[in-house]
Design a protein around this motif. Sequence first.
Motif, PDB file in Angstrom:
ATOM      1  N   TYR A  39       0.855  -1.197   0.000  1.00  0.00           N
ATOM      2  CA  TYR A  39       0.000   0.000   0.000  1.00  0.00           C
ATOM      3  C   TYR A  39       0.887   1.240   0.000  1.00  0.00           C
ATOM      4  CZ  TYR A  39      -3.956  -3.023   0.903  1.00  0.00           C
ATOM      5  OH  TYR A  39      -4.924  -3.986   0.772  1.00  0.00           O
ATOM      6  N   THR A  40       0.479   2.256  -0.746  1.00  0.00           N
ATOM      7  CA  THR A  40       1.263   3.496  -0.812  1.00  0.00           C
ATOM      8  C   THR A  40       0.464   4.635  -0.201  1.00  0.00           C
ATOM      9  OG1 THR A  40       0.392   3.954  -3.023  1.00  0.00           O
ATOM     10  CG2 THR A  40       2.490   2.776  -2.895  1.00  0.00           C
ATOM     11  N   GLN A  41       1.187   5.581   0.362  1.00  0.00           N
ATOM     12  CA  GLN A  41       0.512   6.640   1.099  1.00  0.00           C
ATOM     13  C   GLN A  41      -0.122   7.689   0.185  1.00  0.00           C
ATOM     14  OE1 GLN A  41       2.975   8.847   3.829  1.00  0.00           O
ATOM     15  NE2 GLN A  41       1.217   9.630   4.975  1.00  0.00           N
ATOM     16  N   VAL A  42      -1.289   8.141   0.585  1.00  0.00           N
ATOM     17  CA  VAL A  42      -1.932   9.282  -0.060  1.00  0.00           C
ATOM     18  C   VAL A  42      -2.201  10.310   1.031  1.00  0.00           C
ATOM     19  CG1 VAL A  42      -3.946  10.115  -1.316  1.00  0.00           C
ATOM     20  CG2 VAL A  42      -3.068   7.824  -1.759  1.00  0.00           C
ATOM     21  N   ILE A  43      -1.872  11.562   0.728  1.00  0.00           N
ATOM     22  CA  ILE A  43      -2.183  12.630   1.681  1.00  0.00           C
ATOM     23  C   ILE A  43      -3.180  13.558   1.003  1.00  0.00           C
ATOM     24  CG2 ILE A  43      -1.245  14.473   3.098  1.00  0.00           C
ATOM     25  CD1 ILE A  43       1.479  13.105   2.915  1.00  0.00           C
ATOM     26  N   GLY A 107      -4.595  10.640   9.368  1.00  0.00           N
ATOM     27  CA  GLY A 107      -4.800  12.062   9.619  1.00  0.00           C
ATOM     28  C   GLY A 107      -6.131  12.355  10.267  1.00  0.00           C
ATOM     29  N   PRO A 108      -6.345  13.636  10.568  1.00  0.00           N
ATOM     30  CA  PRO A 108      -7.540  14.031  11.305  1.00  0.00           C
ATOM     31  C   PRO A 108      -8.787  14.160  10.438  1.00  0.00           C
ATOM     32  CG  PRO A 108      -6.156  15.935  10.911  1.00  0.00           C
ATOM     33  CD  PRO A 108      -5.410  14.752  10.371  1.00  0.00           C
ATOM     34  N   ASN A 109      -9.913  13.911  11.052  1.00  0.00           N
ATOM     35  CA  ASN A 109     -11.219  14.107  10.438  1.00  0.00           C
ATOM     36  C   ASN A 109     -12.056  14.941  11.386  1.00  0.00           C
ATOM     37  OD1 ASN A 109     -10.637  12.079   8.324  1.00  0.00           O
ATOM     38  ND2 ASN A 109     -10.649  10.714  10.077  1.00  0.00           N
ATOM     39  N   PHE A 110     -13.137  15.488  10.870  1.00  0.00           N
ATOM     40  CA  PHE A 110     -13.903  16.449  11.663  1.00  0.00           C
ATOM     41  C   PHE A 110     -15.393  16.157  11.600  1.00  0.00           C
ATOM     42  CE2 PHE A 110     -10.045  18.071   9.848  1.00  0.00           C
ATOM     43  CZ  PHE A 110      -9.407  18.695  10.908  1.00  0.00           C
ATOM     44  N   ARG A 111     -15.989  16.029  12.753  1.00  0.00           N
ATOM     45  CA  ARG A 111     -17.435  15.843  12.791  1.00  0.00           C
ATOM     46  C   ARG A 111     -17.989  16.674  13.934  1.00  0.00           C
ATOM     47  NH1 ARG A 111     -17.830   9.235  11.954  1.00  0.00           N
ATOM     48  NH2 ARG A 111     -16.448   9.227  10.144  1.00  0.00           N
ATOM     49  N   TYR A 112     -19.038  17.423  13.632  1.00  0.00           N
ATOM     50  CA  TYR A 112     -19.640  18.276  14.657  1.00  0.00           C
ATOM     51  C   TYR A 112     -20.635  17.450  15.455  1.00  0.00           C
ATOM     52  CZ  TYR A 112     -21.547  22.380  16.879  1.00  0.00           C
ATOM     53  OH  TYR A 112     -21.922  23.305  17.815  1.00  0.00           O
ATOM     54  N   GLN A 122     -12.521  16.548  16.479  1.00  0.00           N
ATOM     55  CA  GLN A 122     -11.396  16.269  15.581  1.00  0.00           C
ATOM     56  C   GLN A 122     -10.794  14.958  16.051  1.00  0.00           C
ATOM     57  OE1 GLN A 122      -8.377  19.297  14.941  1.00  0.00           O
ATOM     58  NE2 GLN A 122      -6.833  17.738  14.563  1.00  0.00           N
ATOM     59  N   PHE A 123     -10.773  13.990  15.176  1.00  0.00           N
ATOM     60  CA  PHE A 123     -10.263  12.681  15.574  1.00  0.00           C
ATOM     61  C   PHE A 123      -9.436  12.092  14.446  1.00  0.00           C
ATOM     62  CE2 PHE A 123     -13.053   9.997  12.992  1.00  0.00           C
ATOM     63  CZ  PHE A 123     -14.018  10.920  12.621  1.00  0.00           C
ATOM     64  N   ASP A 124      -8.434  11.357  14.797  1.00  0.00           N
ATOM     65  CA  ASP A 124      -7.520  10.796  13.803  1.00  0.00           C
ATOM     66  C   ASP A 124      -7.927   9.389  13.398  1.00  0.00           C
ATOM     67  OD1 ASP A 124      -5.758  13.079  14.094  1.00  0.00           O
ATOM     68  OD2 ASP A 124      -4.219  11.739  13.281  1.00  0.00           O
ATOM     69  N   GLN A 125      -7.735   9.131  12.134  1.00  0.00           N
ATOM     70  CA  GLN A 125      -7.930   7.774  11.657  1.00  0.00           C
ATOM     71  C   GLN A 125      -6.736   7.372  10.810  1.00  0.00           C
ATOM     72  OE1 GLN A 125     -11.622   7.853   9.416  1.00  0.00           O
ATOM     73  NE2 GLN A 125     -12.747   6.957  11.123  1.00  0.00           N
ATOM     74  N   VAL A 126      -6.429   6.097  10.840  1.00  0.00           N
ATOM     75  CA  VAL A 126      -5.529   5.525   9.850  1.00  0.00           C
ATOM     76  C   VAL A 126      -6.359   4.522   9.064  1.00  0.00           C
ATOM     77  CG1 VAL A 126      -3.428   5.837  11.206  1.00  0.00           C
ATOM     78  CG2 VAL A 126      -4.742   3.725  11.446  1.00  0.00           C
ATOM     79  N   GLY A 127      -6.029   4.342   7.793  1.00  0.00           N
ATOM     80  CA  GLY A 127      -6.846   3.419   7.017  1.00  0.00           C
ATOM     81  C   GLY A 127      -6.208   3.048   5.701  1.00  0.00           C
ATOM     82  N   ILE A 128      -6.842   2.086   5.043  1.00  0.00           N
ATOM     83  CA  ILE A 128      -6.389   1.699   3.703  1.00  0.00           C
ATOM     84  C   ILE A 128      -7.610   1.561   2.800  1.00  0.00           C
ATOM     85  CG2 ILE A 128      -4.367   0.464   4.556  1.00  0.00           C
ATOM     86  CD1 ILE A 128      -5.808  -2.154   4.122  1.00  0.00           C
TER      87      ILE A 128
END
Length: 419
Positions: A39-43, A107-112, A122-128
């Motif tokens: 897997y390769t990283q995407v930002i 990286g971070p994601n945002f949900r009100y 603001q919470f971080d997730q890692v994923g593929i």
Amino acid sequence: MASPTFRAPKGTRDIMWPDAARWRALGQVFAQTVEEAGYTQVIPPMFENIEVFKRLGDATDVVSKEMYDFEDKGGRHMALRPEQTASIVRAFVEHRPLIPWKAWYSGPNFRYERAQKGRYRQFDQVGIEALGPEDPHLDVEVIALAWRFYQRLGLSQITLMLNSLGSGDDRERFIEALQAHFAAHQNELSEASRTTLAVNPLRVLDSKREQDQAIIDSAPKMLDFLSPEAAEHFEKVQQGLDALDIPYTLNPRLVRGLDYYVRTTFEFISDAFDAAQNAVGGGGRYDGLAESLGGPATPGVGFALGVDRTLLACDAEETFPGPTNVVDLFVIDTTGGQAALALTAALHEEGHRADRSWDNRSMKAQMKAADRSGAQIALIIGEEEAASDTVTVRDLRGQSGQTTVPRTQVNETLRKMMR
RNA sequence: GUGGUCGUAGCUCAGCUCGGUUAGAGCACCUGGUUGUGGUCCAGGAUGUCGGGGGUUCAAAUCCCCUCGGUCACCCCA
């Protein structure tokens, strides 16, 4: 608490040492684990045109109620990403990399939403995300990578929940049956569930309210509605997991929040901590998403793992501890600070992790600072050492005591003591 | 968005029921005992808009109202 003028916004917090170091270490374990599988990283950007996220489905609260959206100065309607799958698939559609395309992100994601344990604005997730193949063994690889990641963190109390939502048509037929069932028992359902029923019948299965449990238990099961193709796919996923000795629990009531999931869906639950938010990760297939974002019909499968919750699980299992010290060496100088300035810089040049004291404090105060720093070794320069161009090297943790050596032999002495 | 609960020193908390002298403890911090030595001990010291605003009262950390924030649950989800 004194009331500071400013504080971190509601639902957010400052991650500081040692948590921040642990945070980064977790990311490194993750990157290594998935890169081993190609897997390769995407930002991707942290915000997108809001329409990108709307493709996730209007029936999900994440999209309809919790989005941090805003109009930019150019009049564009944008939104902070509530998750990253949509961005990754948008990037896929935009750049059209060769398939199979296997990408990872962090990286971070945002949900009100209202914060609670394991849930932040603001919470971080890692994923593929893996796009292209329909092969059920790809589902297996994705699940296996998450599983391996948890194992490498030292987590042992993770349960893998598995279900299949079938293909689009299967899902339709199932929803119809579900609607009929719930409609027949409408009076027994909680008011909240009746509201949910009108919007998204699948989600009623997720209700935690006591009142609903009996009716949910007697509801039709998704697995009975699978088409032969979907059933075969699901069967192969299970065989693959068996072959890799990954334990799982079939959970016909597992319906995930994002509408785009079809066929395989899964969730990782931590049994170690006592909180409502005990799902540390989840994912599944989303075969229709690329198409809905304007790309060619491309199957995809992936997962997202919550960093905050995963670390909560690590806390609960007392695994994957953070660092205990930031430096190994501590420089003490009671002659004014000039010697510390030079020696500390020289140590850094050598690649040592070294800190020092400031403000020319007393020997006692500096020793105390050295102890508190967590350093193993103190390098002491007093009047005597300054006069003879020597340094006293003192072991703060072991039984080696201390020894005074010429400045030129400091490195050699340190090598011996630290081994 | 709904509901419960909690905001007193950097941290953990007592005091609030039944308002009344300069608001306390432990830990942490600083100084000294030990003018060259930390982690133990002893002595001393510094630190608070009692979350914020308004009200009642001669008097409010304490009673009332509003508000902000934390936390937990519902909801939702990682």
